[in-house]
Design an enzyme around this catalytic site. Structure first.
Site, PDB file in Angstrom:
ATOM      1  N   ALA A   1      44.528  41.226  -4.580  1.00 26.17           N
ATOM      2  CA  ALA A   1      43.899  41.113  -4.711  1.00 26.17           C
ATOM      3  C   ALA A   1      43.933  40.458  -6.555  1.00 26.17           C
ATOM      4  O   ALA A   1      44.356  41.045  -6.997  1.00 26.17           O
ATOM      5  CB  ALA A   1      43.169  42.620  -4.896  1.00 26.17           C
TER       6      ALA A   1
ATOM      7  N   ALA B   1      37.035  38.179  -0.671  1.00 26.09           N
ATOM      8  CA  ALA B   1      35.940  37.847  -1.127  1.00 26.09           C
ATOM      9  C   ALA B   1      36.013  37.559  -2.759  1.00 26.09           C
ATOM     10  O   ALA B   1      37.032  37.898  -3.464  1.00 26.09           O
ATOM     11  CB  ALA B   1      34.228  39.525  -1.172  1.00 26.09           C
TER      12      ALA B   1
ATOM     13  N   ARG C   1       1.072  -1.125  -0.205  1.00 26.00           N
ATOM     14  CA  ARG C   1      -0.021   0.180   0.047  1.00 26.00           C
ATOM     15  C   ARG C   1       0.705   1.433  -0.021  1.00 26.00           C
ATOM     16  O   ARG C   1       0.086   2.015  -0.642  1.00 26.00           O
ATOM     17  CB  ARG C   1      -1.157  -0.282   1.417  1.00 26.00           C
ATOM     18  CG  ARG C   1      -1.765  -0.883   0.996  1.00 26.00           C
ATOM     19  CD  ARG C   1      -3.033  -1.296   2.500  1.00 26.00           C
ATOM     20  NE  ARG C   1      -2.062  -2.878   3.189  1.00 26.00           N
ATOM     21  CZ  ARG C   1      -2.615  -2.599   4.610  1.00 26.00           C
ATOM     22  NH1 ARG C   1      -3.384  -2.084   4.954  1.00 26.00           N
ATOM     23  NH2 ARG C   1      -1.915  -3.354   4.575  1.00 26.00           N
TER      24      ARG C   1
ATOM     25  N   THR D   1       2.264 -12.194   8.793  1.00 31.35           N
ATOM     26  CA  THR D   1       2.239 -12.162  10.054  1.00 31.35           C
ATOM     27  C   THR D   1       2.076 -13.958  10.962  1.00 31.35           C
ATOM     28  O   THR D   1       3.681 -14.258  11.474  1.00 31.35           O
ATOM     29  CB  THR D   1       1.428 -11.587  10.588  1.00 31.35           C
ATOM     30  OG1 THR D   1      -0.132 -11.455  10.620  1.00 31.35           O
ATOM     31  CG2 THR D   1       1.769  -9.907   9.914  1.00 31.35           C
TER      32      THR D   1
HETATM   33  C1  UD1 Z   1      -1.834  -6.504  10.721  1.00 25.95           C
HETATM   34  C2  UD1 Z   1      -2.812  -6.929  11.941  1.00 25.95           C
HETATM   35  C3  UD1 Z   1      -4.030  -5.922  12.385  1.00 25.95           C
HETATM   36  C4  UD1 Z   1      -3.226  -5.376  13.237  1.00 25.95           C
HETATM   37  C5  UD1 Z   1      -2.758  -3.820  12.941  1.00 25.95           C
HETATM   38  C6  UD1 Z   1      -2.147  -3.629  13.687  1.00 25.95           C
HETATM   39  C7  UD1 Z   1      -2.224  -8.964  10.809  1.00 25.95           C
HETATM   40  C8  UD1 Z   1      -3.457 -10.296  10.231  1.00 25.95           C
HETATM   41  N1  UD1 Z   1      -3.210  -8.083  11.389  1.00 25.95           N
HETATM   42  O1  UD1 Z   1      -2.501  -5.229  10.198  1.00 25.95           O
HETATM   43  O2  UD1 Z   1      -4.980  -6.990  12.830  1.00 25.95           O
HETATM   44  O3  UD1 Z   1      -4.109  -4.177  13.365  1.00 25.95           O
HETATM   45  O4  UD1 Z   1      -1.141  -4.925  12.122  1.00 25.95           O
HETATM   46  O5  UD1 Z   1      -1.133  -2.109  12.936  1.00 25.95           O
HETATM   47  O6  UD1 Z   1      -1.618  -9.186  11.481  1.00 25.95           O
HETATM   48  N2  UD1 Z   1       5.229  -8.807   7.560  1.00 25.95           N
HETATM   49  C9  UD1 Z   1       6.038 -10.029   7.482  1.00 25.95           C
HETATM   50  N3  UD1 Z   1       5.646 -11.275   7.131  1.00 25.95           N
HETATM   51  C10 UD1 Z   1       4.499 -11.046   6.343  1.00 25.95           C
HETATM   52  C11 UD1 Z   1       3.383 -10.194   6.894  1.00 25.95           C
HETATM   53  C12 UD1 Z   1       3.538  -8.969   7.763  1.00 25.95           C
HETATM   54  O7  UD1 Z   1       7.049 -10.070   8.505  1.00 25.95           O
HETATM   55  O8  UD1 Z   1       4.356 -12.217   5.435  1.00 25.95           O
HETATM   56  C13 UD1 Z   1       5.333  -7.863   8.885  1.00 25.95           C
HETATM   57  C14 UD1 Z   1       5.090  -6.114   7.710  1.00 25.95           C
HETATM   58  O9  UD1 Z   1       6.495  -5.929   7.468  1.00 25.95           O
HETATM   59  C15 UD1 Z   1       5.274  -5.719   9.285  1.00 25.95           C
HETATM   60  C16 UD1 Z   1       3.914  -6.005   9.546  1.00 25.95           C
HETATM   61  O10 UD1 Z   1       4.273  -7.443   9.150  1.00 25.95           O
HETATM   62  O11 UD1 Z   1       5.687  -4.271   9.786  1.00 25.95           O
HETATM   63  C17 UD1 Z   1       2.177  -6.098   9.452  1.00 25.95           C
HETATM   64  O12 UD1 Z   1       1.988  -6.690   8.752  1.00 25.95           O
HETATM   65  P1  UD1 Z   1       0.713  -5.426   7.717  1.00 25.95           P
HETATM   66  O13 UD1 Z   1       1.061  -5.749   6.682  1.00 25.95           O
HETATM   67  O14 UD1 Z   1       1.201  -3.364   7.679  1.00 25.95           O
HETATM   68  O15 UD1 Z   1      -0.410  -6.254   8.499  1.00 25.95           O
HETATM   69  P2  UD1 Z   1      -1.444  -5.095   9.126  1.00 25.95           P
HETATM   70  O16 UD1 Z   1      -2.615  -5.089   8.086  1.00 25.95           O
HETATM   71  O17 UD1 Z   1      -1.291  -3.701   9.414  1.00 25.95           O
HETATM   72 MG    MG Z   2       0.381  -2.209   8.884  1.00 24.65          MG
END
Ligand code: UD1
Ligand code: MG
Length: 457
Positions: free
Chosen positions: A427, A384, A17, A81
């Site tokens: 100069a 200067a 995003r 995550t």
């Molecule tokens: C996530 C949470 C959401 C929470 C929000 C808070 C999940 C499924 N959702 O959503 O409930 O309210 O954060 O900010 O966790 N990342 C990895 N590996 C991956 C995917 C992501 O390391 O495979 C890392 C990303 O770099 C990031 C973090 O995990 O720093 C969170 O991922 P992001 O995609 O931002 O999750 P959100 O949609 O914000």
């Molecule tokens: Mg996030």
């Protein structure tokens, strides 16, 4: 013995995003990557006990944080995550931790106190996570509680079904979790990617833990705790604004005078001492230091530079990796490039550029000058239009000017060259040979005056 907690930072996501090829955790606020803020908040609590999951652009993240590299875990494919946690699990185990505190790397506003507060639940819970109630629930995971207030689950915004999950309360998941290793291990393999995103969600562990009769707590943060995750340029802008005010307010409370504060930007690694005075439209980044009694006037941009007490920077200066000694005057319209050093009371005026050059105590270069690869002795005066010709197209050479020298206006000093102490350059000279101490050098065509031919009308 107290339970040991290891921190795990999730930083492998691309950040689709953000519409950028740079890994999301390297996007910057006030000149520093968001991951840097997370490390700084966690370090006082965890020290070296921190692991980071990297994946998308791992090389770039490593290059930005070489000191942390040894504690990086690679998530080759970013499947969510929950998957990031699965990939790192063994490494967390190896640290001998009883608990793992997991935090999203896109949460730069997190504070040490907030993390400490959650970590302090170790020993009392199987799972705890931080909740916030922002004005808009946006894309945060929704926290679902039963009628008695007990946690049921976290449901991602995309997957939220009012009929099934009930009305939204506004309480959402901040993305910081405390997990008891022995309690969670058996649940990890049960994660499924059966949701709208097709990803493994760490948040599903909460519902699973509840269903398994584990102790699960949602720890609500106070209204003043802003733990927004950054997923879009707009959220980055909002977070940067919040961070900027946080720093400005800390400085004001400490005794720094700040005029027009809404136009002052100070990075998180900058030190500004009480008694310094900043006027609006000043930006200070990097590892800069501004000592007491310094006045920084408007429209100045500074990075990685230091200003000793009593110096004044006049309007419209650009200062990068420079060292400005006590009681110096810089500007207006000066440019100090890397390696510019001003000793006590030195003065650099308008349209003067310095690079890898030192101005001795009380020395002056007041107008229209380039000093590159140069050492200027104390109390010298650079007229200067003086230029140190330091570059022959291939190599750089040094110009050395002794104490008390006087360089006349519009002089070209062709390096390598030395001008002795108390020497005087006439100069308009082009100086290609060394000038001994206390000598006058004139290096220009001799003036001749000719009779003017007047046309007869
Ligand atoms: C996530 C949470 C959401 C929470 C929000 C808070 C999940 C499924 N959702 O959503 O409930 O309210 O954060 O900010 O966790 N990342 C990895 N590996 C991956 C995917 C992501 O390391 O495979 C890392 C990303 O770099 C990031 C973090 O995990 O720093 C969170 O991922 P992001 O995609 O931002 O999750 P959100 O949609 O914000
Ligand atoms: Mg996030």
């Amino acid at each position: 013995m107290a339970d040991t907690v290891t921190a795990l930072i999730l930083a492998a996501g691309k950040g689709t995003r953000m519409h950028s090829d740079r890994p999301k955790v390297l996007q910057t606020l006030l000149g520093e990557p968001m991951l840097d803020y997370v490390y700084r908040a966690l370090e006082p609590v965890f020290g070296e006990r921190m692991l980071t999951v990297v994946g998308f652009g791992a090389n770039q993240v490593e290059a930005a944080f070489p000191d942390y590299m040894e504690n990086f875990v690679l998530q080759k494919e970013q499947l969510g995550t929950g998957h990031a946690l699965q990939v790192a699990w063994e490494r967390v185990r190896q640290t001998g931790a009883d608990y793992c505190l997991v935090i999203n790397g896109d949460t730069p506003l997190v504070t040490t106190e907030a993390v400490e507060h959650l970590a302090s639940r170790a020993g009392n819970v199987d799972v705890a996570f931080m909740t916030i109630s922002p004005q808009s629930a946006g894309s945060f995971g929704r926290v679902v509680r039963d009628s008695t207030g007990r946690i049921n689950a976290i449901v991602e915004a995309k997957d939220y079904d009012h009929a099934k999950h009930g009305p939204v309360t506004g309480e959402v998941n901040a993305g910081v979790y405390l997990l008891r290793m022995d309690a969670i291990e058996s649940l990890l393999d049960g994660l499924r990617a059966e949701n709208k995103s097709g990803e493994y969600y760490i948040t599903d562990l909460v519902g699973m833990a509840v269903n398994n009769g584990l102790i699960v707590e949602g720890v609500a943060c106070g209204a003043d705790v802003n733990l927004m995750g950054i997923n879009s340029p707009r959220e980055l802008m909002d977070a940067e604004k919040t961070m900027r005010y946080r720093i400005i307010e800390q400085l004001i409370d400490k005794g720094v005078m700040i005029h027009n504060p809404e136009t002052v930007i100070v990075g998180p690694h900058v030190t500004v001492e009480p008694g310094a005075e900043l006027f609006g439209h000043v930006e200070i980044y990097g590892e800069s230091t501004v000592r007491t009694g310094v006045v920084l006037n408007s429209y100045t941009w500074i990075t990685d530079s230091s200003f000793a007490s009593g110096c004044v920077v006049r309007q419209f200066c650009h200062v990068e990796k420079a060292e400005v000694g006590p009681d110096c005057i810089v500007g207006p319209y000066a440019r100090l490039r890397p390696g510019a050093v001003l000793r006590t009371g030195a003065k650099v005026g308008n349209f003067v550029e310095m690079k890898k050059a030192e101005l001795g105590e009380g020395a002056k270069a007041s107008h229209l000058t380039y000093l590159g690869d140069a050492v200027v002795g104390a109390d010298s005066n650079i007229g200067a239009g003086t230029i140190t010709c330091n570059y022959d197209g291939k190599n750089k050479f040094t110009t050395t000017i002794g104490e008390g020298a006087f360089i006349g206006s519009n002089t070209a000093l062709v390096a390598p060259v030395t001008v002795g102490r108390d020497a005087l350059i006439a100069a308009g000279s082009t100086i290609t040979k060394n000038v001994p101490d206390a000598q006058t050098a004139i290096g220009r065509a001799k003036q001749i005056n000719l009779k003017r031919c007047m046309k007869k009308s």
